[in-house]
Design a protein around this motif. Structure first.
Motif, PDB file in Angstrom:
ATOM      1  N   ILE A  65       0.831  -1.205   0.000  1.00 20.49           N
ATOM      2  CA  ILE A  65       0.000   0.000   0.000  1.00 20.49           C
ATOM      3  C   ILE A  65       0.865   1.254   0.000  1.00 20.49           C
ATOM      4  O   ILE A  65       0.496   2.259  -0.611  1.00 20.49           O
ATOM      5  N   ASP A  66       2.030   1.197   0.634  1.00 19.30           N
ATOM      6  CA  ASP A  66       2.922   2.353   0.646  1.00 19.30           C
ATOM      7  C   ASP A  66       3.372   2.711  -0.773  1.00 19.30           C
ATOM      8  O   ASP A  66       3.397   3.879  -1.151  1.00 19.30           O
ATOM      9  N   LYS A  68       1.799   1.908  -3.602  1.00 15.36           N
ATOM     10  CA  LYS A  68       0.640   2.356  -4.390  1.00 15.36           C
ATOM     11  C   LYS A  68       0.284   3.818  -4.082  1.00 15.36           C
ATOM     12  O   LYS A  68       0.040   4.608  -4.983  1.00 15.36           O
ATOM     13  N   VAL A  69       0.264   4.162  -2.798  1.00 15.23           N
ATOM     14  CA  VAL A  69      -0.060   5.531  -2.397  1.00 15.23           C
ATOM     15  C   VAL A  69       1.014   6.495  -2.910  1.00 15.23           C
ATOM     16  O   VAL A  69       0.693   7.559  -3.468  1.00 15.23           O
ATOM     17  N   TRP A  97       5.591   6.759   4.907  1.00 16.10           N
ATOM     18  CA  TRP A  97       4.630   5.682   5.159  1.00 16.10           C
ATOM     19  C   TRP A  97       5.332   4.503   5.825  1.00 16.10           C
ATOM     20  O   TRP A  97       4.831   3.938   6.791  1.00 16.10           O
TER      21      TRP A  97
END
Length: 102
Positions: A65-66, A68-69, A97
């Motif tokens: 997720i880090d 992707k963000v 993140w």
């Protein structure tokens, strides 16, 4: 296994020679043409986007997720600011993140 495996050295040299010949061959081919046909020019113009996609897509799909963000925010920043700013924002978001979210 020895420090200098002869098969590995041969493989590296073969890859270097093929890469060199491919680059030189493309240069020679294009310089021998009087003009570049429009379809070839369009294909050559598409190469940077194709290379970027092959580098970015696997990282986005396989990343956490880090990643992707950070990539999504870097894309948004890249639409408005320079590529250096985009790179810095993506890096800072990913590192922050990872630091704060573990």
């Amino acid at each position: 296994m020895t420090l200098f495996d002869p098969y590995m050295i041969a493989l590296i040299l073969a890859a270097a020679i093929v890469t060199f010949l491919t680059r030189v061959g493309g240069y020679v081919l294009i310089t021998q043409m009087g003009r570049i046909p429009p379809r070839m020019e369009a294909a050559l113009n598409a190469v940077p986007a194709a290379v970027l996609t092959t580098l970015v897509a696997p990282a986005f799909i396989n990343g956490g997720i880090d990643t992707k963000v950070a990539m999504a925010l870097a894309l948004a920043v890249g639409l408005r600011f320079s590529s250096t700013t985009m790179l810095i924002v993506g890096w800072v978001v990913a590192m922050a993140w990872r630091h704060f979210a573990g």
